[in-house]
Motif scaffolding. Structure first.
Motif, short mmCIF file in Angstrom:
data_model
loop_
_atom_site.label_atom_id
_atom_site.label_comp_id
_atom_site.label_asym_id
_atom_site.label_seq_id
_atom_site.Cartn_x
_atom_site.Cartn_y
_atom_site.Cartn_z
N TYR A 125 -3.42 18.50 9.81
CA TYR A 125 -3.26 19.90 10.17
C TYR A 125 -3.99 20.17 11.48
O TYR A 125 -5.16 19.80 11.65
CB TYR A 125 -3.81 20.82 9.08
N GLY A 126 -3.28 20.80 12.42
CA GLY A 126 -3.89 21.15 13.69
C GLY A 126 -4.53 22.53 13.61
O GLY A 126 -3.83 23.55 13.56
N ILE A 127 -5.86 22.56 13.57
CA ILE A 127 -6.58 23.84 13.48
C ILE A 127 -6.40 24.63 14.76
O ILE A 127 -6.19 25.84 14.73
CB ILE A 127 -8.07 23.57 13.19
N THR A 128 -6.49 23.96 15.90
CA THR A 128 -6.21 24.56 17.20
C THR A 128 -5.37 23.58 17.99
O THR A 128 -5.02 22.50 17.49
CB THR A 128 -7.52 24.88 17.96
N ASN A 129 -5.07 23.93 19.24
CA ASN A 129 -4.32 23.00 20.08
C ASN A 129 -5.20 21.89 20.64
O ASN A 129 -4.74 21.07 21.43
CB ASN A 129 -3.62 23.74 21.22
N ARG A 130 -6.47 21.83 20.18
CA ARG A 130 -7.37 20.76 20.59
C ARG A 130 -8.05 20.07 19.42
O ARG A 130 -8.74 19.07 19.62
CB ARG A 130 -8.45 21.30 21.54
N LEU A 131 -7.87 20.57 18.20
CA LEU A 131 -8.57 20.02 17.04
C LEU A 131 -7.59 19.81 15.89
O LEU A 131 -6.85 20.72 15.52
CB LEU A 131 -9.70 20.95 16.60
N GLU A 132 -7.61 18.59 15.32
CA GLU A 132 -6.74 18.24 14.20
C GLU A 132 -7.55 17.50 13.16
O GLU A 132 -8.44 16.70 13.48
CB GLU A 132 -5.58 17.37 14.68
N VAL A 133 -7.27 17.74 11.88
CA VAL A 133 -7.96 17.07 10.78
C VAL A 133 -6.95 16.26 9.98
O VAL A 133 -5.76 16.57 9.94
CB VAL A 133 -8.70 18.07 9.87
N GLU A 134 -7.45 15.20 9.31
CA GLU A 134 -6.57 14.30 8.56
C GLU A 134 -7.27 13.80 7.32
O GLU A 134 -8.48 13.57 7.31
CB GLU A 134 -6.16 13.12 9.43
N LEU A 135 -6.50 13.62 6.24
CA LEU A 135 -6.98 13.03 5.00
C LEU A 135 -5.96 12.01 4.53
O LEU A 135 -4.76 12.29 4.51
CB LEU A 135 -7.19 14.10 3.93
N MET A 136 -6.44 10.80 4.16
CA MET A 136 -5.52 9.74 3.74
C MET A 136 -6.00 9.14 2.41
O MET A 136 -7.16 8.74 2.29
CB MET A 136 -5.43 8.66 4.81
N ILE A 137 -5.08 9.11 1.43
CA ILE A 137 -5.38 8.58 0.10
C ILE A 137 -4.44 7.41 -0.17
O ILE A 137 -3.22 7.61 -0.27
CB ILE A 137 -5.21 9.66 -0.98
N PRO A 138 -4.95 6.18 -0.30
CA PRO A 138 -4.08 5.02 -0.54
C PRO A 138 -4.16 4.49 -1.97
O PRO A 138 -5.18 4.63 -2.65
CB PRO A 138 -4.65 3.98 0.43
N TYR A 139 -3.08 3.88 -2.41
CA TYR A 139 -3.06 3.08 -3.63
C TYR A 139 -2.62 1.68 -3.22
O TYR A 139 -1.58 1.52 -2.57
CB TYR A 139 -2.10 3.66 -4.67
N VAL A 140 -3.40 0.67 -3.61
CA VAL A 140 -3.17 -0.70 -3.13
C VAL A 140 -2.80 -1.60 -4.30
O VAL A 140 -3.47 -1.61 -5.34
CB VAL A 140 -4.43 -1.25 -2.43
N TYR A 141 -1.71 -2.34 -4.12
CA TYR A 141 -1.32 -3.36 -5.09
C TYR A 141 -1.30 -4.71 -4.39
O TYR A 141 -0.61 -4.89 -3.38
CB TYR A 141 0.07 -3.08 -5.68
N THR A 144 0.84 -1.20 0.00
CA THR A 144 0.00 0.00 0.00
C THR A 144 0.88 1.25 0.00
O THR A 144 1.73 1.41 0.87
CB THR A 144 -0.93 0.03 1.23
N PHE A 145 0.67 2.09 -0.99
CA PHE A 145 1.31 3.40 -1.05
C PHE A 145 0.26 4.43 -0.65
O PHE A 145 -0.81 4.48 -1.27
CB PHE A 145 1.82 3.70 -2.45
N ASP A 146 0.53 5.21 0.37
CA ASP A 146 -0.48 6.16 0.80
C ASP A 146 0.14 7.53 1.08
O ASP A 146 1.33 7.66 1.35
CB ASP A 146 -1.22 5.66 2.04
N LEU A 147 -0.71 8.53 0.99
CA LEU A 147 -0.33 9.90 1.28
C LEU A 147 -1.30 10.45 2.31
O LEU A 147 -2.51 10.53 2.06
CB LEU A 147 -0.35 10.76 0.02
#
Length: 350
Positions: free
Chosen positions: A99-115, A92-95
């Motif tokens: 990003y921490g919007i505040t010191n209590r809130l963080e967001v994440e996005l993950m895009i994988p390529y699977v072989y 699996t190759f993923d990216l």
């Protein structure tokens, strides 16, 4: 989704700014090695964008033994022996971006390529224990994209761990497994041949259904170690498909992929400003999958439940203040877990 307890927050001299008269004091920041552990096992809540390319590899094999005959003298088996073996390789190759919007809130996005690549073998071709038939199938495609948020419920205190709630959504962007056709190898037994090995024409790269996950992670500093644990639950949403069969004829129906619950715990040691070691245990239980064909009753897929447990060993090294190397090795402890998992990641901040 991690429930983590962490310890050993090292403080660098640069993390504290203090005037000659001790009038200005800035809050101490974790060392680079501790930040790496926080990023991978918990949440960093950094106000800088983190981009984390990674590659992971897993290997597993499974063998099934079928006997057709009888036991003579309680010791000698007379009849046919058939052994089916499946060896699976998944890369699996993923990216991942965080990003921490505040010191209590963080967001994440993950895009994988699977072989994926699987090799199917059977012993017993031509009614002979020496006969071997094998077939390989491979597939590469986009995996299931996921997005999530992390929210700090309680900051760490002297007698209280850092508590973070997480929530994520998984989209069915990968190739689903519900309409994959199968082929049978014809083996010549001297009497016209017969079907001996059935393999899929392609391999899935995703679950095919929407999934929502939620969990808690806890971390606690217990100098000089970092202790962590996690727990979470994933709910897979029912989805209808035009075809859920493997034959040439379309079989419309609905798939209710089993939900899963997971937990884990471990510890990490920040050996110096840039280097840390960790070890952990993870376990996931997946409940049975149920399918319903159009006009038919709901049926449970036999053998679809799974228990996957593994022990993991990891290391992180900070190349600079913004770039690190993260590696880990996982060893499966149950039949449903991959035998071996290797992971290599390079997170960097901008």
């Amino acid at each position: 989704m991690s429930l983590l307890f962490l310890a050993a927050v090292n403080v660098s001299p640069e993390a504290m700014a203090q005037g000659a008269n001790d009038e200005v004091v800035r809050e101490a920041q974790p060392s680079q090695s501790v930040q790496n552990v926080l990023r991978e096992e918990h949440a960093l809540f950094s106000d800088r964008l983190t981009i984390e390319p990674g590659i992971s590899y897993s290997y597993s094999d499974r063998s099934n033994l079928a006997l057709s005959g009888f036991l003579a003298l309680d010791a000698i088996f007379l009849g046919n022996i058939n052994v089916d073996t499946v060896e699976s390789h998944t890369t699996t190759f993923d990216l991942s971006t965080r990003y921490g919007i505040t010191n209590r809130l963080e967001v994440e996005l993950m895009i994988p390529y699977v072989y994926r690549s699987s090799q199917y073998e059977t012993i017993g071709a031509g009614a002979s224990t020496g006969g071997l038939v094998e077939e390989s199938v491979s597939q590469g495609d986009l995996g299931d994209i996921s997005a999530g948020i992390y929210y700090r419920l309680l900051p760490e205190a002297e007698v209280r761990p850092d508590v973070v709630w997480n929530f994520s959504v998984r989209a069915p962007t990968g190739k689903h497994p519900y309409d994959i056709r199968t082929n049978s190898r014809i083996v010549d037994d001297g009497e016209g041949g017969f079907e001996n090995l059935t393999v899929p024409t392609s391999l899935p790269t995703g679950n095919g259904v929407w999934g929502v996950s939620s969990g808690l992670s806890f971390l606690k500093t217990v100098d000089p170690a970092i202790i962590f644990a996690n727990i979470g639950y994933t709910h897979n949403i029912k989805r209808s498909f035009d075809d859920i069969g493997s034959s040439e004829e379309d079989v419309p129906g609905e798939v209710n992929l089993g939900d899963s619950i997971r937990l884990g715990f471990g510890t990490a040691f920040a050996l110096n400003e840039r280097f840390s070691l960790s070890m952990s245990f993870t376990h996931q239980h997946a409940f049975e999958t149920k399918v319903t064909t159009d006009g038919g009753p709901e049926q449970t897929v036999i053998g679809s439940s799974a228990n996957a447990a593994s022990v993991n060993f990891g290391a992180t090294y900070g190349l600079s203040d913004t770039t690190s190397i993260v590696t880990s090795v996982g060893i499966g402890l149950t039949d449903d877990a991959p035998d071996l998992t290797l992971d290599f990641r390079i997170p960097f901040q901008i």
